[in-house]
Design a protein around this motif. Structure first.
Motif, PDB file in Angstrom:
ATOM      1  N   ILE A   1       0.872  -1.177   0.000  1.00 36.54           N
ATOM      2  CA  ILE A   1       0.000   0.000   0.000  1.00 36.54           C
ATOM      3  C   ILE A   1       0.905   1.222   0.000  1.00 36.54           C
ATOM      4  N   LYS A   2       0.617   2.159  -0.900  1.00 31.53           N
ATOM      5  CA  LYS A   2       1.364   3.415  -0.969  1.00 31.53           C
ATOM      6  C   LYS A   2       0.406   4.570  -0.706  1.00 31.53           C
ATOM      7  N   VAL A   3       0.912   5.567  -0.014  1.00 32.67           N
ATOM      8  CA  VAL A   3       0.107   6.730   0.341  1.00 32.67           C
ATOM      9  C   VAL A   3       1.041   7.931   0.431  1.00 32.67           C
TER      10      VAL A   3
ATOM     11  N   ASP B   1       2.574   6.421  10.850  1.00 38.86           N
ATOM     12  CA  ASP B   1       3.620   6.013  11.778  1.00 38.86           C
ATOM     13  C   ASP B   1       3.114   4.886  12.682  1.00 38.86           C
ATOM     14  N   LYS B   2       1.935   5.076  13.249  1.00 37.39           N
ATOM     15  CA  LYS B   2       1.361   4.097  14.173  1.00 37.39           C
ATOM     16  C   LYS B   2       1.124   2.748  13.486  1.00 37.39           C
ATOM     17  N   LEU B   3       0.757   2.772  12.203  1.00 39.15           N
ATOM     18  CA  LEU B   3       0.413   1.536  11.495  1.00 39.15           C
ATOM     19  C   LEU B   3       1.599   0.904  10.759  1.00 39.15           C
ATOM     20  N   GLY B   4       2.790   1.441  10.943  1.00 41.31           N
ATOM     21  CA  GLY B   4       3.969   0.787  10.409  1.00 41.31           C
ATOM     22  C   GLY B   4       4.311   1.085   8.965  1.00 41.31           C
TER      23      GLY B   4
ATOM     24  N   LYS C   1       5.085  13.894   1.196  1.00 41.84           N
ATOM     25  CA  LYS C   1       5.772  12.779   1.839  1.00 41.84           C
ATOM     26  C   LYS C   1       5.112  11.481   1.367  1.00 41.84           C
ATOM     27  N   ALA C   2       5.938  10.534   0.918  1.00 45.15           N
ATOM     28  CA  ALA C   2       5.432   9.268   0.383  1.00 45.15           C
ATOM     29  C   ALA C   2       5.799   8.118   1.318  1.00 45.15           C
ATOM     30  N   PHE C   3       4.828   7.249   1.539  1.00 47.38           N
ATOM     31  CA  PHE C   3       4.987   6.122   2.454  1.00 47.38           C
ATOM     32  C   PHE C   3       4.530   4.837   1.783  1.00 47.38           C
ATOM     33  N   GLU C   4       5.106   3.734   2.233  1.00 45.60           N
ATOM     34  CA  GLU C   4       4.682   2.420   1.751  1.00 45.60           C
ATOM     35  C   GLU C   4       4.644   1.461   2.932  1.00 45.60           C
ATOM     36  N   LYS C   5       3.700   0.540   2.854  1.00 47.96           N
ATOM     37  CA  LYS C   5       3.616  -0.542   3.843  1.00 47.96           C
ATOM     38  C   LYS C   5       3.540  -1.854   3.064  1.00 47.96           C
TER      39      LYS C   5
END
Length: 173
Positions: A132-134, A148-151, A166-170
């Motif tokens: 998942i990318k957000v 942050d909380k969900l890793g 800011k780009a994040f991936e899980k």
């Protein structure tokens, strides 16, 4: 009504819900403004965005006690803005994209956005996708706290409409 029926459930949005979804988005836009965030202060998202999400099957709602409490767009297509990142994604395979997460004022700061992300993970896994990318604005403290909380892992910056995000991936396992 049984306790099970009272639990929140996550499902695709219906076109008949577009006005209530738009109202939720407008509340979130106002909250971002009041928090000093520049996110969503430029006319996006708008009602047409929501209609498009629903028509394409991207729109999802979190329902509790027959009330739409939250909205998110969950997209299983390549996000063009993610093709160029100042940084590095964790993976290069198929992924889901989360956009336009918003919670109604009466449910804000009560864990509903976190619940939306947890439900999104279930939907993504059900499609045998494991990423998942957000992205979000640098000043969206609420979403930064949730990822942050969900890793989620910070991967770098992507650009939307000329602004760095800011780009994040899980990676789901």
């Amino acid at each position: 009504m049984s306790d099970v029926a009272r639990e929140p459930h996550f499902r695709k949005a219906k076109i008949s819900e577009k006005i209530v979804i738009w109202q939720i988005l407008q509340q979130a836009i106002e909250r971002r403004k009041n928090e000093g965030s520049r996110q969503w202060q430029d006319g996006y998202p708008n009602l047409e965005t929501i209609e498009d999400d629903i028509q394409k099957g991207f729109g999802y709602v979190l329902i509790k006690d027959n009330i739409v409490t939250a909205y998110a767009a969950l997209i299983f297509e390549v996000e063009p803005a993610y093709e160029i990142i100042e940084g590095k994604w964790l993976s290069n395979g198929p992924y889901a994209v989360v956009h336009r997460v918003a919670v109604a004022n009466q449910f804000a700061s009560k864990g509903f956005a976190t619940q939306v992300f947890k439900e999104i993970e279930k939907v993504v896994l059900s499609k045998n996708i494991y990423s998942i990318k957000v992205d979000t604005n640098f000043d969206n403290a609420a979403l930064l706290k949730i990822v942050d909380k969900l890793g989620y892992t910070y991967c770098g910056e992507v650009y939307f409409r000329g602004s760095a995000r800011k780009a994040f991936e899980k990676i789901l396992v």
